[in-house]
Design an enzyme around this catalytic site. Sequence first.
Site, PDB file in Angstrom:
ATOM      1  N   SER A  23     -58.851  -9.946  38.875  1.00 41.82           N
ATOM      2  CA  SER A  23     -59.272 -10.609  40.113  1.00 41.82           C
ATOM      3  C   SER A  23     -59.605  -9.508  41.110  1.00 41.82           C
ATOM      4  CB  SER A  23     -58.130 -11.485  40.639  1.00 41.82           C
ATOM      5  OG  SER A  23     -58.273 -11.645  42.033  1.00 41.82           O
ATOM      6  N   HIS A  48     -63.172 -11.755  37.531  1.00 39.05           N
ATOM      7  CA  HIS A  48     -62.881 -12.980  38.279  1.00 39.05           C
ATOM      8  C   HIS A  48     -63.078 -12.694  39.770  1.00 39.05           C
ATOM      9  CE1 HIS A  48     -60.583 -16.787  38.908  1.00 39.05           C
ATOM     10  NE2 HIS A  48     -60.081 -16.175  39.972  1.00 39.05           N
ATOM     11  N   ASP A  50     -62.861 -14.216  43.597  1.00 39.53           N
ATOM     12  CA  ASP A  50     -62.246 -15.279  44.395  1.00 39.53           C
ATOM     13  C   ASP A  50     -62.999 -15.462  45.701  1.00 39.53           C
ATOM     14  OD1 ASP A  50     -59.861 -16.078  42.852  1.00 39.53           O
ATOM     15  OD2 ASP A  50     -59.336 -13.958  43.057  1.00 39.53           O
ATOM     16  N   MET A  52     -63.219 -17.480  49.102  1.00 37.16           N
ATOM     17  CA  MET A  52     -62.422 -18.325  50.009  1.00 37.16           C
ATOM     18  C   MET A  52     -63.142 -18.437  51.343  1.00 37.16           C
ATOM     19  SD  MET A  52     -58.622 -16.810  49.299  1.00 37.16           S
ATOM     20  CE  MET A  52     -58.139 -16.149  47.699  1.00 37.16           C
ATOM     21  N   HIS A  81     -64.499 -18.163  41.239  1.00 34.23           N
ATOM     22  CA  HIS A  81     -63.507 -19.187  41.572  1.00 34.23           C
ATOM     23  C   HIS A  81     -63.741 -19.602  43.018  1.00 34.23           C
ATOM     24  CE1 HIS A  81     -58.866 -19.970  42.149  1.00 34.23           C
ATOM     25  NE2 HIS A  81     -59.585 -21.058  42.321  1.00 34.23           N
ATOM     26  N   MET A  83     -62.896 -21.367  46.179  1.00 31.05           N
ATOM     27  CA  MET A  83     -61.852 -22.022  46.963  1.00 31.05           C
ATOM     28  C   MET A  83     -62.479 -22.353  48.300  1.00 31.05           C
ATOM     29  SD  MET A  83     -58.809 -19.505  45.776  1.00 31.05           S
ATOM     30  CE  MET A  83     -59.973 -18.327  45.155  1.00 31.05           C
ATOM     31  N   MET A 154     -53.861 -23.254  38.183  1.00 31.17           N
ATOM     32  CA  MET A 154     -53.329 -22.294  39.159  1.00 31.17           C
ATOM     33  C   MET A 154     -51.811 -22.188  39.006  1.00 31.17           C
ATOM     34  SD  MET A 154     -55.886 -21.084  40.851  1.00 31.17           S
ATOM     35  CE  MET A 154     -54.993 -20.200  42.131  1.00 31.17           C
ATOM     36  N   ASP A 189     -54.177 -18.555  36.638  1.00 32.18           N
ATOM     37  CA  ASP A 189     -54.493 -17.649  37.751  1.00 32.18           C
ATOM     38  C   ASP A 189     -53.384 -17.679  38.800  1.00 32.18           C
ATOM     39  OD1 ASP A 189     -55.666 -16.224  39.823  1.00 32.18           O
ATOM     40  OD2 ASP A 189     -57.291 -17.638  40.163  1.00 32.18           O
TER      41      ASP A 189
HETATM   42  C1  DX5 Z   1     -55.371 -16.775  44.437  1.00 29.77           C
HETATM   43  C2  DX5 Z   1     -56.506 -16.231  43.580  1.00 29.77           C
HETATM   44  C3  DX5 Z   1     -56.077 -15.319  42.457  1.00 29.77           C
HETATM   45  C4  DX5 Z   1     -55.159 -14.195  42.838  1.00 29.77           C
HETATM   46  C5  DX5 Z   1     -54.772 -13.305  41.697  1.00 29.77           C
HETATM   47  O1  DX5 Z   1     -55.872 -17.743  45.296  1.00 29.77           O
HETATM   48  O2  DX5 Z   1     -57.219 -17.278  42.999  1.00 29.77           O
HETATM   49  O3  DX5 Z   1     -57.171 -14.920  41.675  1.00 29.77           O
HETATM   50  O4  DX5 Z   1     -55.642 -13.465  43.909  1.00 29.77           O
HETATM   51  O5  DX5 Z   1     -53.980 -12.255  42.179  1.00 29.77           O
HETATM   52  P1  DX5 Z   1     -52.471 -12.010  41.702  1.00 29.77           P
HETATM   53  O6  DX5 Z   1     -52.530 -11.684  40.257  1.00 29.77           O
HETATM   54  O7  DX5 Z   1     -52.025 -10.893  42.566  1.00 29.77           O
HETATM   55  O8  DX5 Z   1     -51.703 -13.301  41.968  1.00 29.77           O
HETATM   56 ZN    ZN Z   2     -58.748 -16.931  41.430  1.00 28.06          ZN
END
Ligand code: DX5
Ligand code: ZN
Length: 242
Positions: A23, A48, A50, A52, A81, A83, A154, A189
């Site tokens: 990630s 991956h 993220d 947000m 991903h 969010m 999750m 995740d």
């Molecule tokens: C959380 C994210 C993850 C996360 C993974 O909302 O979707 O991808 O950051 O990081 P670790 O492995 O540190 O939990």
């Molecule tokens: Zn994620």
Amino acid sequence: MSLKDHKKSLSSLRHSKPVVLPSMLLCDFGNLAREIDLLEEAGVEALHLDVMDGVFVPNITYGMPIVEAIRKLTQIPIDVHLMIQSPAKYAKAFVDAGADLISFHVEAIRSSEDADLLETIRAMGAAAGLAINPSTSMEYLLPHIPRCDFVLVMSVEAGFGGQAFNPVAIERLKTIRAEFGSELLLEVDGGVNVGSAGQCVAAGADLLVVGSAIFKQPDYCQALAHLHQTFVSPSLGRAKAT
Ligand code: DX5
Ligand code: ZN
């Protein structure tokens, strides 16, 4: 440019499973090219990202320009991903930026039409997945699973890296695997590390998203090797974590 084909990225991931997807949330964005090189040298087969929006989750990360920048640096599949509150509004922009897999949250589905985004994403050439937070009841997810290429279970509430692994994910992985068979790709995740990775794989996870347990380690190659060891022997990982 040739038309994207979601089946290609899915079959490459199926072929190499279990796959660890770093990630990129915690990577050194000032040295993105170097980070990607180091990860590829360590044998990473997918990334991956993220996304947000500060609305669906309280945190804000990055958007299409970073996906595009990473797309230019590597050929390996990029898993985005989302969010975000309105995934339908932005999915195409992320496919155009280079996403090969896109997941959005079941908590962002407000009407039955919202779930049609799964087919829309696939028609655009990316694989489509639904993500579910630990606090959301599985009844909201289960009816949509037959329409998914992959499901993102999750193991922390979406929003921040570095949270502790919630073992409810293990039960969920087992349930989904038992009910929907081996074709469906299962991703996990949040808080995945040497203490939890082996159990996730034993419970049916194919894709493991790992942030802190890679980027807070000095040597990515070694971090990856330790994670892979736990797939062979989950008890080894548990011993190491204590
Ligand atoms: C959380 C994210 C993850 C996360 C993974 O909302 O979707 O991808 O950051 O990081 P670790 O492995 O540190 O939990
Ligand atoms: Zn994620």
